[in-house]
Write a protein that holds these residues in place. Structure first.
Motif, PDB file in Angstrom:
ATOM      1  N   THR A   3      37.263  78.643  37.842  1.00  0.00           N
ATOM      2  CA  THR A   3      37.872  78.318  39.121  1.00  0.00           C
ATOM      3  C   THR A   3      37.445  76.950  39.639  1.00  0.00           C
ATOM      4  O   THR A   3      37.950  76.506  40.657  1.00  0.00           O
ATOM      5  CB  THR A   3      37.503  79.381  40.169  1.00  0.00           C
ATOM      6  OG1 THR A   3      36.076  79.457  40.281  1.00  0.00           O
ATOM      7  CG2 THR A   3      38.056  80.740  39.767  1.00  0.00           C
ATOM      8  N   PRO A   5      36.485  72.692  38.512  1.00  0.00           N
ATOM      9  CA  PRO A   5      36.565  71.698  37.440  1.00  0.00           C
ATOM     10  C   PRO A   5      35.253  71.606  36.663  1.00  0.00           C
ATOM     11  O   PRO A   5      34.170  71.854  37.205  1.00  0.00           O
ATOM     12  CB  PRO A   5      36.854  70.398  38.193  1.00  0.00           C
ATOM     13  CG  PRO A   5      37.456  70.824  39.482  1.00  0.00           C
ATOM     14  CD  PRO A   5      36.773  72.110  39.826  1.00  0.00           C
ATOM     15  N   GLU A  16      30.335  67.436  42.519  1.00  0.00           N
ATOM     16  CA  GLU A  16      31.537  66.958  43.180  1.00  0.00           C
ATOM     17  C   GLU A  16      31.327  65.571  43.793  1.00  0.00           C
ATOM     18  O   GLU A  16      30.193  65.161  44.056  1.00  0.00           O
ATOM     19  CB  GLU A  16      31.943  67.938  44.280  1.00  0.00           C
ATOM     20  CG  GLU A  16      32.327  69.308  43.774  1.00  0.00           C
ATOM     21  CD  GLU A  16      32.799  70.199  44.905  1.00  0.00           C
ATOM     22  OE1 GLU A  16      33.019  69.679  46.030  1.00  0.00           O
ATOM     23  OE2 GLU A  16      32.960  71.406  44.671  1.00  0.00           O
ATOM     24  N   TRP A  24      33.298  62.428  39.931  1.00  0.00           N
ATOM     25  CA  TRP A  24      32.709  63.668  39.459  1.00  0.00           C
ATOM     26  C   TRP A  24      31.625  63.305  38.446  1.00  0.00           C
ATOM     27  O   TRP A  24      31.796  62.389  37.641  1.00  0.00           O
ATOM     28  CB  TRP A  24      33.760  64.545  38.801  1.00  0.00           C
ATOM     29  CG  TRP A  24      34.827  65.034  39.731  1.00  0.00           C
ATOM     30  CD1 TRP A  24      35.929  64.351  40.153  1.00  0.00           C
ATOM     31  CD2 TRP A  24      34.888  66.319  40.363  1.00  0.00           C
ATOM     32  NE1 TRP A  24      36.677  65.115  41.000  1.00  0.00           N
ATOM     33  CE2 TRP A  24      36.076  66.331  41.149  1.00  0.00           C
ATOM     34  CE3 TRP A  24      34.075  67.449  40.333  1.00  0.00           C
ATOM     35  CZ2 TRP A  24      36.452  67.440  41.895  1.00  0.00           C
ATOM     36  CZ3 TRP A  24      34.447  68.559  41.074  1.00  0.00           C
ATOM     37  CH2 TRP A  24      35.624  68.545  41.858  1.00  0.00           C
ATOM     38  N   PRO A  34      37.505  65.080  35.963  1.00  0.00           N
ATOM     39  CA  PRO A  34      37.320  66.531  35.898  1.00  0.00           C
ATOM     40  C   PRO A  34      38.347  67.234  35.012  1.00  0.00           C
ATOM     41  O   PRO A  34      39.541  66.921  35.058  1.00  0.00           O
ATOM     42  CB  PRO A  34      37.488  66.960  37.360  1.00  0.00           C
ATOM     43  CG  PRO A  34      38.410  65.939  37.936  1.00  0.00           C
ATOM     44  CD  PRO A  34      38.047  64.643  37.258  1.00  0.00           C
ATOM     45  N   GLN A  36      40.355  70.335  34.717  1.00  0.00           N
ATOM     46  CA  GLN A  36      40.794  71.332  35.685  1.00  0.00           C
ATOM     47  C   GLN A  36      40.914  72.717  35.038  1.00  0.00           C
ATOM     48  O   GLN A  36      41.101  72.832  33.821  1.00  0.00           O
ATOM     49  CB  GLN A  36      42.151  70.925  36.274  1.00  0.00           C
ATOM     50  CG  GLN A  36      42.129  69.597  36.998  1.00  0.00           C
ATOM     51  CD  GLN A  36      41.268  69.627  38.257  1.00  0.00           C
ATOM     52  OE1 GLN A  36      40.999  70.688  38.821  1.00  0.00           O
ATOM     53  NE2 GLN A  36      40.850  68.449  38.722  1.00  0.00           N
ATOM     54  N   ARG A  39      45.940  76.309  33.109  1.00  0.00           N
ATOM     55  CA  ARG A  39      47.086  76.948  33.746  1.00  0.00           C
ATOM     56  C   ARG A  39      47.676  78.005  32.820  1.00  0.00           C
ATOM     57  O   ARG A  39      47.839  77.770  31.612  1.00  0.00           O
ATOM     58  CB  ARG A  39      48.172  75.911  34.058  1.00  0.00           C
ATOM     59  CG  ARG A  39      47.740  74.775  34.972  1.00  0.00           C
ATOM     60  CD  ARG A  39      48.884  73.785  35.102  1.00  0.00           C
ATOM     61  NE  ARG A  39      48.519  72.610  35.890  1.00  0.00           N
ATOM     62  CZ  ARG A  39      48.744  72.484  37.185  1.00  0.00           C
ATOM     63  NH1 ARG A  39      49.305  73.484  37.853  1.00  0.00           N
ATOM     64  NH2 ARG A  39      48.405  71.366  37.825  1.00  0.00           N
ATOM     65  N   GLU A  74      44.605  70.160  31.834  1.00  0.00           N
ATOM     66  CA  GLU A  74      44.641  68.731  32.091  1.00  0.00           C
ATOM     67  C   GLU A  74      43.295  68.227  32.586  1.00  0.00           C
ATOM     68  O   GLU A  74      42.463  69.011  33.048  1.00  0.00           O
ATOM     69  CB  GLU A  74      45.720  68.375  33.107  1.00  0.00           C
ATOM     70  CG  GLU A  74      45.463  68.865  34.497  1.00  0.00           C
ATOM     71  CD  GLU A  74      46.262  70.115  34.859  1.00  0.00           C
ATOM     72  OE1 GLU A  74      46.446  70.348  36.059  1.00  0.00           O
ATOM     73  OE2 GLU A  74      46.687  70.864  33.946  1.00  0.00           O
ATOM     74  N   ASP A  77      42.463  64.227  38.596  1.00  0.00           N
ATOM     75  CA  ASP A  77      42.615  64.816  39.922  1.00  0.00           C
ATOM     76  C   ASP A  77      43.686  64.053  40.689  1.00  0.00           C
ATOM     77  O   ASP A  77      44.369  63.180  40.129  1.00  0.00           O
ATOM     78  CB  ASP A  77      41.284  64.856  40.679  1.00  0.00           C
ATOM     79  CG  ASP A  77      40.631  63.484  40.816  1.00  0.00           C
ATOM     80  OD1 ASP A  77      41.355  62.460  40.731  1.00  0.00           O
ATOM     81  OD2 ASP A  77      39.404  63.420  41.012  1.00  0.00           O
ATOM     82  N   GLU A  78      43.855  64.385  41.967  1.00  0.00           N
ATOM     83  CA  GLU A  78      44.903  63.738  42.755  1.00  0.00           C
ATOM     84  C   GLU A  78      44.675  62.240  42.886  1.00  0.00           C
ATOM     85  O   GLU A  78      45.620  61.460  42.988  1.00  0.00           O
ATOM     86  CB  GLU A  78      44.970  64.387  44.134  1.00  0.00           C
ATOM     87  CG  GLU A  78      45.448  65.837  44.114  1.00  0.00           C
ATOM     88  CD  GLU A  78      45.518  66.425  45.502  1.00  0.00           C
ATOM     89  OE1 GLU A  78      45.108  65.728  46.467  1.00  0.00           O
ATOM     90  OE2 GLU A  78      45.982  67.576  45.635  1.00  0.00           O
ATOM     91  N   MET A  82      46.637  62.766  36.167  1.00  0.00           N
ATOM     92  CA  MET A  82      46.187  63.505  34.995  1.00  0.00           C
ATOM     93  C   MET A  82      46.163  62.595  33.773  1.00  0.00           C
ATOM     94  O   MET A  82      47.204  62.095  33.352  1.00  0.00           O
ATOM     95  CB  MET A  82      47.087  64.719  34.762  1.00  0.00           C
ATOM     96  CG  MET A  82      47.094  65.688  35.935  1.00  0.00           C
ATOM     97  SD  MET A  82      45.412  66.154  36.451  1.00  0.00           S
ATOM     98  CE  MET A  82      45.747  67.051  37.972  1.00  0.00           C
TER      99      MET A  82
END
Length: 215
Positions: A3, A5, A16, A24, A34, A36, A39, A74, A77-78, A82
């Motif tokens: 849950t 990274p 973090e 990171w 990170p 992630q 999915r 992937e 991060d934002e 990616m």
């Protein structure tokens, strides 16, 4: 699935970003992007990955008979976008029983492909492409050479690596006999980010191979 990274080079925990650093940080590998949480296979997961990816999202198409898409992952991060993508596939092996394969596209220095391959990384290392290629595939219409990364790779998997569209292209397959599939199947890869692709992808159960700590 995890849950939080993790490190793309060792799948270990990360510190973090904070008020002193926007990066990171892995205790073993320093500042990293990170990795992630993977999915589960779905159209929505694929669309989210393709929208954010700055590297190809490779898929062999048409899929070999009996093979299914079994998840995505992937790195990034934002803030960064990616910078590495993973597509997981599962299907029948060339001998007997099931086989799994990960197709990884990543920018140099990320280290995810090497981590899945069981190599120290972050890249294939000098001399990996010495001699003629061990396999050739088609990547988005371009003939692409792959070399078998044998030295240092655990004996339970087959690893091929090359370069496509300016990024590393890794294929990691379990069991090791599945390497024959990569070398002999004349795979043709599509970049799922490309528009106007009405592909009806068959999804299967989530692949635990995406969780690097269960290899």
């Amino acid at each position: 699935m995890r849950t939080a990274p993790t490190c793309p080079r060792c799948f270990g925990p990360l510190h973090e970003p904070n008020v002193w650093s926007s990066s990171w940080r892995c205790a073993a590998h320093g500042d990293v992007l990170p990795f992630q949480p993977p999915r589960r296979p779905s159209r929505a997961a694929l669309e989210a990955l393709c929208e954010a990816a700055r590297v190809p999202v490779w898929l062999p198409w048409p899929l070999p008979s009996g093979w299914l898409v079994t998840g995505f992952a992937e790195v990034g991060d934002e803030r960064t976008g990616m910078r590495a993508s993973v597509v997981a596939l599962s299907g029948p092996s060339v001998t007997h029983g099931p086989a799994d394969m990960l197709l990884i596209a990543e920018e140099p220095g990320i280290g995810l492909g090497a981590a899945y391959a069981g190599l120290p990384g972050p890249d294939p290392g000098e001399g990996f492409d010495a001699g003629p290629p061990h396999a050739k595939i088609d990547a988005r219409g371009h003939p692409t050479a792959l070399w078998c990364a044998g030295r240092g790779v655990p004996g339970d998997r087959a690893v091929y690596v090359g370069e496509a569209l300016g990024n590393w292209l890794w294929t990691v397959a379990w069991p090791v006999e599945a390497g024959c599939f990569i070398a002999l199947a004349n795979l043709s890869l599509r970049d799922l980010r490309d528009q106007d692709q009405a592909l009806d992808l068959p999804f299967g159960a989530f692949s635990p191979r995406l969780d690097g700590d269960v290899q």
